[in-house]
Design a protein around this motif. Structure first.
Motif, PDB file in Angstrom:
ATOM      1  N   THR A  63      29.767  40.502  41.697  1.00 35.03           N
ATOM      2  CA  THR A  63      30.591  40.524  40.489  1.00 35.03           C
ATOM      3  C   THR A  63      32.046  40.288  40.885  1.00 35.03           C
ATOM      4  N   PRO A  64      32.758  39.469  40.111  1.00 35.63           N
ATOM      5  CA  PRO A  64      34.150  39.181  40.483  1.00 35.63           C
ATOM      6  C   PRO A  64      35.035  40.404  40.310  1.00 35.63           C
ATOM      7  N   VAL A  65      35.944  40.565  41.237  1.00 39.93           N
ATOM      8  CA  VAL A  65      36.884  41.677  41.204  1.00 39.93           C
ATOM      9  C   VAL A  65      38.193  41.152  40.627  1.00 39.93           C
ATOM     10  N   ALA A  66      38.787  41.896  39.737  1.00 36.75           N
ATOM     11  CA  ALA A  66      40.035  41.475  39.119  1.00 36.75           C
ATOM     12  C   ALA A  66      41.124  41.410  40.190  1.00 36.75           C
ATOM     13  N   PRO A  67      41.838  40.274  40.267  1.00 38.57           N
ATOM     14  CA  PRO A  67      42.873  40.170  41.305  1.00 38.57           C
ATOM     15  C   PRO A  67      44.064  41.060  40.977  1.00 38.57           C
ATOM     16  N   THR A  68      44.632  41.615  42.008  1.00 36.01           N
ATOM     17  CA  THR A  68      45.807  42.456  41.806  1.00 36.01           C
ATOM     18  C   THR A  68      47.027  41.548  41.670  1.00 36.01           C
ATOM     19  N   PRO A  69      47.936  41.877  40.772  1.00 36.53           N
ATOM     20  CA  PRO A  69      49.110  41.012  40.599  1.00 36.53           C
ATOM     21  C   PRO A  69      49.969  41.024  41.862  1.00 36.53           C
TER      22      PRO A  69
END
Length: 104
Positions: A37-43
Protein backbone atom coordinates in the motif's frame (compact mmCIF):
# COMPACT_ATOMS: atom_id res chain seq x y z
CA UNK A 1 42.09 24.45 -66.19
CA UNK A 2 40.18 24.61 -62.90
CA UNK A 3 39.15 21.09 -62.10
CA UNK A 4 38.15 20.10 -58.59
CA UNK A 5 39.99 17.25 -56.96
CA UNK A 6 37.56 14.59 -55.84
CA UNK A 7 38.80 12.78 -52.75
CA UNK A 8 39.04 9.02 -52.94
CA UNK A 9 37.55 6.77 -50.31
CA UNK A 10 40.23 5.52 -47.93
CA UNK A 11 40.81 1.79 -47.89
CA UNK A 12 40.05 0.26 -44.48
CA UNK A 13 43.17 -0.89 -42.71
CA UNK A 14 43.43 -3.61 -40.15
CA UNK A 15 41.24 -6.61 -39.62
CA UNK A 16 37.56 -6.40 -40.54
CA UNK A 17 35.28 -8.50 -38.32
CA UNK A 18 31.82 -9.70 -39.13
CA UNK A 19 28.93 -8.57 -36.92
CA UNK A 20 28.16 -10.71 -33.86
CA UNK A 21 25.21 -13.07 -34.04
CA UNK A 22 22.49 -12.43 -31.47
CA UNK A 23 20.58 -15.48 -30.33
CA UNK A 24 17.04 -15.08 -28.99
CA UNK A 25 16.38 -16.03 -25.37
CA UNK A 26 13.21 -17.27 -23.77
CA UNK A 27 11.23 -14.79 -21.65
CA UNK A 28 10.00 -16.21 -18.36
CA UNK A 29 7.38 -14.10 -16.56
CA UNK A 30 8.11 -13.42 -12.90
CA UNK A 31 5.70 -14.46 -10.17
CA UNK A 32 3.18 -11.80 -9.21
CA UNK A 33 3.64 -10.37 -5.72
CA UNK A 34 1.03 -8.18 -4.03
CA UNK A 35 1.84 -4.50 -4.29
CA UNK A 36 2.42 -2.73 -0.97
CA UNK A 37 0.00 0.00 0.00
CA UNK A 38 1.38 3.44 -0.86
CA UNK A 39 2.60 5.52 2.04
CA UNK A 40 1.75 9.21 2.03
CA UNK A 41 4.92 11.21 1.35
CA UNK A 42 6.04 13.58 4.04
CA UNK A 43 6.23 17.20 2.92
CA UNK A 44 9.79 18.32 2.24
CA UNK A 45 9.11 21.92 3.27
CA UNK A 46 6.97 23.43 6.01
CA UNK A 47 3.46 24.57 5.23
CA UNK A 48 3.06 28.36 5.10
CA UNK A 49 0.27 29.56 7.33
CA UNK A 50 -1.15 33.03 6.83
CA UNK A 51 -2.02 34.89 9.95
CA UNK A 52 -4.27 37.95 9.83
CA UNK A 53 -1.25 40.23 10.21
CA UNK A 54 0.63 38.69 7.28
CA UNK A 55 -2.51 38.73 5.12
CA UNK A 56 -2.96 42.45 5.80
CA UNK A 57 0.73 43.05 5.04
CA UNK A 58 0.43 41.17 1.74
CA UNK A 59 -2.68 43.13 0.75
CA UNK A 60 -1.00 46.41 1.70
CA UNK A 61 2.14 45.51 -0.27
CA UNK A 62 0.11 44.51 -3.33
CA UNK A 63 -1.87 47.73 -3.14
CA UNK A 64 1.34 49.76 -2.90
CA UNK A 65 2.79 48.00 -5.95
CA UNK A 66 -0.38 48.61 -7.97
CA UNK A 67 -0.42 52.30 -7.00
CA UNK A 68 3.25 52.82 -7.86
CA UNK A 69 2.95 51.06 -11.23
CA UNK A 70 -0.21 53.02 -11.99
CA UNK A 71 1.46 56.32 -11.12
CA UNK A 72 4.42 55.51 -13.37
CA UNK A 73 2.16 54.57 -16.28
CA UNK A 74 0.00 57.68 -15.87
CA UNK A 75 3.09 59.90 -15.76
CA UNK A 76 4.42 58.28 -18.94
CA UNK A 77 1.08 58.85 -20.66
CA UNK A 78 1.05 62.45 -19.48
CA UNK A 79 4.58 62.98 -20.78
CA UNK A 80 3.58 61.63 -24.20
CA UNK A 81 0.49 63.87 -24.27
CA UNK A 82 2.48 66.98 -23.33
CA UNK A 83 5.12 66.17 -25.95
CA UNK A 84 2.44 65.72 -28.62
CA UNK A 85 0.78 69.00 -27.70
CA UNK A 86 4.08 70.90 -27.78
CA UNK A 87 4.94 69.41 -31.19
CA UNK A 88 1.51 70.47 -32.46
CA UNK A 89 2.01 74.02 -31.16
CA UNK A 90 5.46 74.17 -32.79
CA UNK A 91 3.98 72.99 -36.08
CA UNK A 92 1.30 75.72 -35.95
CA UNK A 93 3.88 78.41 -35.18
CA UNK A 94 6.22 77.26 -37.97
CA UNK A 95 3.29 77.10 -40.39
CA UNK A 96 2.20 80.63 -39.50
CA UNK A 97 5.77 81.92 -39.89
CA UNK A 98 6.08 80.30 -43.30
CA UNK A 99 2.67 81.54 -44.45
CA UNK A 100 3.40 85.17 -43.41
CA UNK A 101 6.77 84.98 -45.12
CA UNK A 102 5.18 83.98 -48.44
CA UNK A 103 2.61 86.86 -48.26
CA UNK A 104 5.30 89.55 -48.45
Amino acid sequence: MLRPKIPTMPIPTGRVTSPAVVEPTAVVPATQSPQPTPVAPTPSRPVVQLTPGTAIALVGGGTAVVLVVGAVLVSLLLAVAITGASVAVCAVVIRSILSTDTRR
